[in-house]
Enzyme design. Structure first.
Site, PDB file in Angstrom:
ATOM      1  N   ASP A  89      -2.577   1.350  -1.236  1.00 57.74           N
ATOM      2  CA  ASP A  89      -2.210   2.769  -1.281  1.00 57.74           C
ATOM      3  C   ASP A  89      -3.007   3.482  -0.188  1.00 57.74           C
ATOM      4  O   ASP A  89      -4.206   3.728  -0.343  1.00 57.74           O
ATOM      5  CB  ASP A  89      -2.550   3.380  -2.645  1.00 57.74           C
ATOM      6  CG  ASP A  89      -1.633   2.907  -3.771  1.00 57.74           C
ATOM      7  OD1 ASP A  89      -1.201   1.736  -3.722  1.00 57.74           O
ATOM      8  OD2 ASP A  89      -1.399   3.688  -4.700  1.00 57.74           O
ATOM      9  N   LYS A 151       4.133   8.231  -1.718  1.00 57.52           N
ATOM     10  CA  LYS A 151       3.355   8.652  -2.886  1.00 57.52           C
ATOM     11  C   LYS A 151       2.924  10.103  -2.691  1.00 57.52           C
ATOM     12  O   LYS A 151       2.557  10.508  -1.595  1.00 57.52           O
ATOM     13  CB  LYS A 151       2.152   7.719  -3.043  1.00 57.52           C
ATOM     14  CG  LYS A 151       1.168   8.076  -4.150  1.00 57.52           C
ATOM     15  CD  LYS A 151       0.067   7.013  -4.228  1.00 57.52           C
ATOM     16  CE  LYS A 151      -1.083   7.431  -5.125  1.00 57.52           C
ATOM     17  NZ  LYS A 151      -2.174   6.430  -5.146  1.00 57.52           N
ATOM     18  N   LYS A 180       6.094   6.986  -5.761  1.00 53.86           N
ATOM     19  CA  LYS A 180       5.025   6.991  -6.758  1.00 53.86           C
ATOM     20  C   LYS A 180       4.534   8.425  -6.939  1.00 53.86           C
ATOM     21  O   LYS A 180       4.159   9.087  -5.977  1.00 53.86           O
ATOM     22  CB  LYS A 180       3.854   6.096  -6.320  1.00 53.86           C
ATOM     23  CG  LYS A 180       2.675   6.113  -7.293  1.00 53.86           C
ATOM     24  CD  LYS A 180       1.594   5.109  -6.886  1.00 53.86           C
ATOM     25  CE  LYS A 180       0.342   5.240  -7.740  1.00 53.86           C
ATOM     26  NZ  LYS A 180      -0.702   4.259  -7.364  1.00 53.86           N
TER      27      LYS A 180
END
Length: 214
Positions: A89, A151, A180
């Site tokens: 991430d 995300k 996400k």
């Protein structure tokens, strides 16, 4: 899929200790969460704790500001994969995006994706700092750079995920990347709303409460 299959069970606070990571991994295994998400220094520890389970290990890169060098991010990601991470991430360089350096942003994402190969790359665009057009641009760049996910947030900025931002992100990425939602997702109703909007993962430290009645 059940709600537990969407949860990235997360501890990223500066004060997190090894015992917190061990507890996080145990909870993830007990509840059947999709992944845990931790800071890079705990990659090996988390990997050991998760062995013989189906829980994936995600680590954060360039976290939480995204403003270190591309070379540092690439090394951090490569090292993380070498130490057992399944997913990365990463935080984009928000300043580059806002100043129109789109190609720099895209190249950085691309270099990290190349470095980790077939492992999952989630690109944190930190929506709280961006205009609507910048959010669209960030999502477009992530898709062009072959990222697997976009995300919403680090959870360390001035705001977290919103339904409006997820709708916008879905509009841009379509089926070319997953989404996400992260930052401020604390209850089941909110999580279910995000899932209905097309989210594939939810980053939260409230996973147990969210999944409790599943």
């Amino acid at each position: 899929m059940q709600i537990k299959d969407y949860i990235d069970h997360t501890v990223l606070k500066a004060t997190a200790q090894p015992s917190d990571i061990e507890k996080l991994c145990e909870e993830a295994k007990e509840n059947g969460f999709k992944a845990v998400c931790v800071n890079g220094c705990y990659t090996k520890l988390a990997k050991e704790q998760l062995k013989n389970s189906k829980v994936q290990l995600a680590i954060v890169i360039g976290f939480p500001l995204g403003s270190m060098s591309t070379e540092a991010k690439v090394f951090e990601a490569s090292e993380g994969i070498k130490n057992g991470a399944d997913e990365i991430d990463m935080v984009i360089n928000v300043g580059w995006l806002k100043s129109g350096k789109s190609e720099w942003v895209k190249q950085e994402i691309s270099k990290i994706k190349q470095a980790i190969g077939n492992k999952v790359l989630k690109v944190i665009i930190e929506t709280c700092y961006l205009t609507q057009e910048e959010k669209r641009k960030a999502c477009k760049l992530a898709v062009e750079a072959k990222a697997d996910y976009v995300k919403t947030s680090t959870g360390f900025g001035t705001g977290g995920a919103t339904f409006e931002d997820v709708k916008l992100m879905k509009e841009v990425v379509g089926d070319k990347a997953k989404i996400k939602a992260s930052g401020g997702v604390k209850d089941r109703a909110t999580a279910l709303k995000y899932i209905s909007l097309g989210v594939s993962r939810i980053g939260t430290s409230s996973g147990i409460a969210i999944a409790a009645t599943n």
